[in-house]
Design a protein around this motif. Structure first.
Motif, PDB file in Angstrom:
ATOM      1  N   MET A  84       0.825  -1.197   0.144  1.00 42.68           N
ATOM      2  CA  MET A  84       0.135  -0.020   0.028  1.00 42.68           C
ATOM      3  C   MET A  84       0.904   1.243  -0.066  1.00 42.68           C
ATOM      4  N   ALA A  85       0.890   2.117  -0.896  1.00 47.58           N
ATOM      5  CA  ALA A  85       1.429   3.426  -1.087  1.00 47.58           C
ATOM      6  C   ALA A  85       0.760   4.325  -1.806  1.00 47.58           C
ATOM      7  N   VAL A  86       0.855   5.536  -1.317  1.00 42.20           N
ATOM      8  CA  VAL A  86       0.288   6.857  -2.019  1.00 42.20           C
ATOM      9  C   VAL A  86       1.430   7.880  -1.879  1.00 42.20           C
ATOM     10  N   LEU A  87       1.667   8.278  -3.051  1.00 41.16           N
ATOM     11  CA  LEU A  87       2.748   9.617  -3.055  1.00 41.16           C
ATOM     12  C   LEU A  87       2.628  10.454  -2.169  1.00 41.16           C
ATOM     13  N   PRO A  88       3.689  10.671  -1.355  1.00 43.02           N
ATOM     14  CA  PRO A  88       3.458  11.854  -0.415  1.00 43.02           C
ATOM     15  C   PRO A  88       2.688  12.988  -0.644  1.00 43.02           C
ATOM     16  N   SER A  89       2.981  13.845  -1.650  1.00 43.86           N
ATOM     17  CA  SER A  89       2.143  14.810  -1.996  1.00 43.86           C
ATOM     18  C   SER A  89       0.792  14.618  -2.306  1.00 43.86           C
ATOM     19  N   ARG A  90       0.203  13.403  -2.214  1.00 43.86           N
ATOM     20  CA  ARG A  90      -0.970  13.028  -2.662  1.00 43.86           C
ATOM     21  C   ARG A  90      -1.742  12.545  -1.508  1.00 43.86           C
ATOM     22  N   ARG A  91      -1.111  12.392  -0.450  1.00 44.80           N
ATOM     23  CA  ARG A  91      -1.655  11.695   0.708  1.00 44.80           C
ATOM     24  C   ARG A  91      -2.828  12.607   1.498  1.00 44.80           C
ATOM     25  N   GLY A  92      -3.813  11.929   2.214  1.00 38.37           N
ATOM     26  CA  GLY A  92      -4.757  12.644   2.833  1.00 38.37           C
ATOM     27  C   GLY A  92      -5.877  13.152   1.912  1.00 38.37           C
ATOM     28  N   ARG A  93      -5.984  12.418   0.776  1.00 37.88           N
ATOM     29  CA  ARG A  93      -7.176  12.639  -0.105  1.00 37.88           C
ATOM     30  C   ARG A  93      -8.085  11.641  -0.361  1.00 37.88           C
ATOM     31  N   GLY A  94      -7.816  10.437   0.376  1.00 38.40           N
ATOM     32  CA  GLY A  94      -8.665   9.338   0.474  1.00 38.40           C
ATOM     33  C   GLY A  94      -8.546   8.194  -0.725  1.00 38.40           C
ATOM     34  N   ILE A  95      -7.054   8.368  -1.252  1.00 41.23           N
ATOM     35  CA  ILE A  95      -6.697   7.371  -2.078  1.00 41.23           C
ATOM     36  C   ILE A  95      -6.400   6.262  -1.476  1.00 41.23           C
ATOM     37  N   GLY A  96      -5.825   6.159  -0.300  1.00 37.59           N
ATOM     38  CA  GLY A  96      -5.445   5.012   0.469  1.00 37.59           C
ATOM     39  C   GLY A  96      -6.592   4.512   0.882  1.00 37.59           C
ATOM     40  N   ASN A  97      -7.516   5.081   1.293  1.00 35.41           N
ATOM     41  CA  ASN A  97      -9.217   4.406   1.582  1.00 35.41           C
ATOM     42  C   ASN A  97      -9.734   3.673   0.431  1.00 35.41           C
ATOM     43  N   ARG A  98      -9.469   4.429  -0.706  1.00 31.20           N
ATOM     44  CA  ARG A  98     -10.231   3.822  -1.789  1.00 31.20           C
ATOM     45  C   ARG A  98      -9.346   2.443  -2.371  1.00 31.20           C
ATOM     46  N   ILE A  99      -8.072   2.413  -2.347  1.00 28.50           N
ATOM     47  CA  ILE A  99      -7.333   1.364  -2.663  1.00 28.50           C
ATOM     48  C   ILE A  99      -7.984   0.158  -1.611  1.00 28.50           C
ATOM     49  N   MET A 100      -7.838   0.491  -0.297  1.00 27.00           N
ATOM     50  CA  MET A 100      -8.148  -0.580   0.811  1.00 27.00           C
ATOM     51  C   MET A 100      -9.556  -1.121   0.446  1.00 27.00           C
ATOM     52  N   LYS A 101     -10.541  -0.265   0.093  1.00 20.33           N
ATOM     53  CA  LYS A 101     -11.970  -0.746  -0.013  1.00 20.33           C
ATOM     54  C   LYS A 101     -11.988  -1.675  -1.227  1.00 20.33           C
ATOM     55  N   ARG A 102     -11.172  -1.361  -2.126  1.00 20.05           N
ATOM     56  CA  ARG A 102     -11.042  -2.352  -3.436  1.00 20.05           C
ATOM     57  C   ARG A 102     -10.369  -3.739  -3.059  1.00 20.05           C
ATOM     58  N   LEU A 103      -9.328  -3.563  -2.487  1.00 19.77           N
ATOM     59  CA  LEU A 103      -8.743  -4.821  -2.060  1.00 19.77           C
ATOM     60  C   LEU A 103      -9.681  -5.644  -1.208  1.00 19.77           C
ATOM     61  N   ILE A 104     -10.267  -5.023  -0.286  1.00 23.31           N
ATOM     62  CA  ILE A 104     -11.101  -5.587   0.827  1.00 23.31           C
ATOM     63  C   ILE A 104     -12.265  -6.521   0.094  1.00 23.31           C
ATOM     64  N   LYS A 105     -12.950  -5.708  -0.909  1.00 18.78           N
ATOM     65  CA  LYS A 105     -13.999  -6.404  -1.668  1.00 18.78           C
ATOM     66  C   LYS A 105     -13.369  -7.496  -2.478  1.00 18.78           C
ATOM     67  N   ARG A 106     -12.282  -7.292  -3.195  1.00 15.04           N
ATOM     68  CA  ARG A 106     -11.699  -8.496  -4.013  1.00 15.04           C
ATOM     69  C   ARG A 106     -11.443  -9.565  -2.983  1.00 15.04           C
ATOM     70  N   ALA A 107     -11.055  -9.510  -1.772  1.00  9.44           N
ATOM     71  CA  ALA A 107     -10.756 -10.465  -0.817  1.00  9.44           C
ATOM     72  C   ALA A 107     -12.065 -11.174  -0.668  1.00  9.44           C
ATOM     73  N   GLU A 108     -13.109 -10.412  -0.263  1.00 11.29           N
ATOM     74  CA  GLU A 108     -14.406 -10.954   0.022  1.00 11.29           C
ATOM     75  C   GLU A 108     -14.910 -11.943  -1.150  1.00 11.29           C
ATOM     76  N   GLU A 109     -14.698 -11.334  -2.280  1.00 13.78           N
ATOM     77  CA  GLU A 109     -15.121 -12.270  -3.520  1.00 13.78           C
ATOM     78  C   GLU A 109     -14.605 -13.470  -3.670  1.00 13.78           C
ATOM     79  N   THR A 110     -13.279 -13.483  -3.389  1.00 14.90           N
ATOM     80  CA  THR A 110     -12.606 -14.771  -3.581  1.00 14.90           C
ATOM     81  C   THR A 110     -13.109 -15.808  -2.287  1.00 14.90           C
ATOM     82  N   GLY A 111     -13.683 -15.191  -1.307  1.00 16.47           N
ATOM     83  CA  GLY A 111     -14.168 -16.383   0.064  1.00 16.47           C
ATOM     84  C   GLY A 111     -13.280 -16.456   1.061  1.00 16.47           C
ATOM     85  N   VAL A 112     -11.960 -15.714   1.245  1.00 14.46           N
ATOM     86  CA  VAL A 112     -11.205 -16.120   1.974  1.00 14.46           C
ATOM     87  C   VAL A 112     -11.738 -15.585   3.379  1.00 14.46           C
TER      88      VAL A 112
END
Ligand SMILES: CC(C)(COP(=O)(O)OP(=O)(O)OC[C@H]1O[C@@H](n2cnc3c(N)ncnc32)[C@H](O)[C@@H]1OP(=O)(O)O)[C@@H](O)C(=O)NCCC(=O)NCCS
Length: 288
Positions: A84-112
Motif C-alpha cells: 500500500m503506497a500513496v505518493l507523499p504529495s497526494r496523501r490525505g485525499r482518500g486514495i489510500g481508503n479507496r485502494i483499501m476498499k477495493r482490495l477488501i472487496k476483492r478478498a471478500e469475493e474470493t471467499g477467504v
C-alpha cells in the motif's frame, strides 16, 4: 488517456505486467527508498507474484499519472494486503481508503475468511478503521555475529534448491496457510533452502533469511548461522512473547528512522491457525 478516464477524476484499476514498473516507482517513493537498484529487484518480485496470480495489484491514477498502489496476495485460506503506497504529495485525499476498499472487496469475493497485513505507523490508523486488530510487531535485525552455541554446530545442515514435502507441511502448520507455491517460485529465482531434516528450515533469498521455521532454538540458530555464512545480512523477527531472547544474540536491531519502517502485523476476520511458537523469522514485513 483511456476513454473511461476523465482528466479530473481519479481512476482505480487492476494493474497489468506493463504497469508494474510505474507502480514500483510510486511504492519506493512512498517508502522514501532512493536506491535505484531496488527498483529492479522489487519489480522482478512483483512480476513474479503477478504472473503466478498470487499477487493482484491495483493502481490509482489521475490524468494518466499513477499516484498510489496496493496489492492483494492470495493464498488458499487467507489473503494479505501488501504494498500500500500513496505518493507523499497526494496523501490525505482518500486514495489510500479507496485502494483499501477495493482490495477488501476483492478478498471478500474470493471467499477467504482471514485477511492479514503488515502495517507501518502511517498505515495503522487506516487499517484499524476497517477493523484490523494488532497482533504483534515484526522487527528488522541486521545479522552481525550470529550466536553459535556448541549444540548448533553439531546440527547437520543441508542446502537445497527444492522444498521437501515435510517442509511444506511444517510451513503450513506454522504459518497457518499453504504458501508453498510462492516459496517454490522464490527457490526457482535463486532462493536457497537451509534445512535441518525434520527440525526446521529457512529460506535465504538475496541478503535476507526468512521464513525460519524450527522445532527448537538450536535448530533456528544453526539455520541462521549457515545463512549468515552464505551471505544473509537481515532477518525479520516476529516479536512474540515467548521468543527465546538468546535467538537475538549477535543481531542488531535496525531501529526505524522513520515511522514508515515500523511494522505491526494486523488481522481481520478469522484468525489464521498459525503456530507462532515455531516461527523464528518472517518471510517479509511492511516495507520488505
Ligand atoms: C498509508 C498510506 C497508503 C495512506 O494513504 P492516503 O492516500 O494518505 O490515505 P487516505 O487519504 O485515504 O487517508 C488515510 C488516513 O490518513 C489521514 N490523513 C489525513 N491527512 C493526511 C496526510 N496529509 N497525510 C497522511 N495521512 C493523512 C486521513 O485522515 C485518513 O484517515 P480517515 O480514513 O479516518 O479519514 C500513505 O500514508 C502512504 O503511502 N504511506 C507511506 C507508505 C506506507 O506506510 N504504506 C503503508 C504500508 S502498510
Amino acid at each position: 488517456l483511456n476513454e473511461s478516464e476523465s482528466p479530473e477524476t481519479e481512476t482505480l484499476r487492476a494493474l497489468e505486467a506493463a504497469d508494474l514498473k510505474t507502480a514500483v516507482r510510486v511504492f519506493l517513493e512512498a517508502f522514501q527508498v532512493s536506491d535505484p537498484s531496488k527498483t529492479t529487484d522489487v519489480e522482478a518480485f512483483w512480476q513474479l507474484l503477478h504472473q503466478a496470480s498470487i499477487g493482484h495489484f491495483v493502481g490509482a491514477s489521475e490524468q494518466g499519472e499513477m499516484l498510489g498502489c496496493g496489492a492483494l496476495i492470495l493464498y488458499p485460506l487467507s489473503a494479505w494486503i501488501a504494498f500500500m503506497a500513496v505518493l507523499p504529495s497526494r496523501r490525505g485525499r482518500g486514495i489510500g481508503n479507496r485502494i483499501m476498499k477495493r482490495l477488501i472487496k476483492r478478498a471478500e469475493e474470493t471467499g477467504v475468511k482471514s485477511l492479514n497485513l503488515d502495517a507501518t505507523n502511517l498505515g495503522k490508523p487506516l487499517y484499524a478503521k476497517y477493523g484490523f486488530k494488532h497482533r504483534y510487531p515484526v522487527r528488522l535485525y541486521e545479522i552481525v555475529t550470529p550466536a553459535v552455541p556448541e549444540a548448533c554446530l553439531r546440527q547437520r545442515v543441508e542446502i537445497s534448491d527444492a522444498m521437501p514435502g515435510w517442509c511444506v507441511k511444517t510451513d503450513r502448520d506454522a504459518f497457518g496457510d499453504d504458501r508453498s507455491r510462492l516459496l517454490r517460485l522464490i527457490l526457482g529465482r535463486g532462493g536457497k533452502m537451509i534445512i535441518i531434516r525434520h527440525q526446521g528450515f529457512g529460506i535465504l533469498w538475496k541478503d535476507k533469511i526468512g521464513p525460519v521455521i524450527a522445532e527448537s532454538l538450536e535448530a533456528a540458530h544453526a539455520i541462521v548461522h549457515r545463512a549468515a555464512a552464505l551471505g544473509a545480512k537481515k532477518i525479520y523477527v516476529p516479536a512474540r512473547k515467548d521468543l527465546p531472547q538468546a535467538f537475538l544474540y549477535g543481531f542488531k536491531e535496525i531501529k526505524p528512522k522513520t515511522s514508515i519502517l515500523c511494522c505491526d502485523r494486523m488481522a481481520l476476520g478469522e484468525s489464521l491457525d498459525e503456530n507462532i511458537g515455531k516461527v523464528f523469522a518472517s518471510f517479509s514485513a511492511a516495507a520488505g
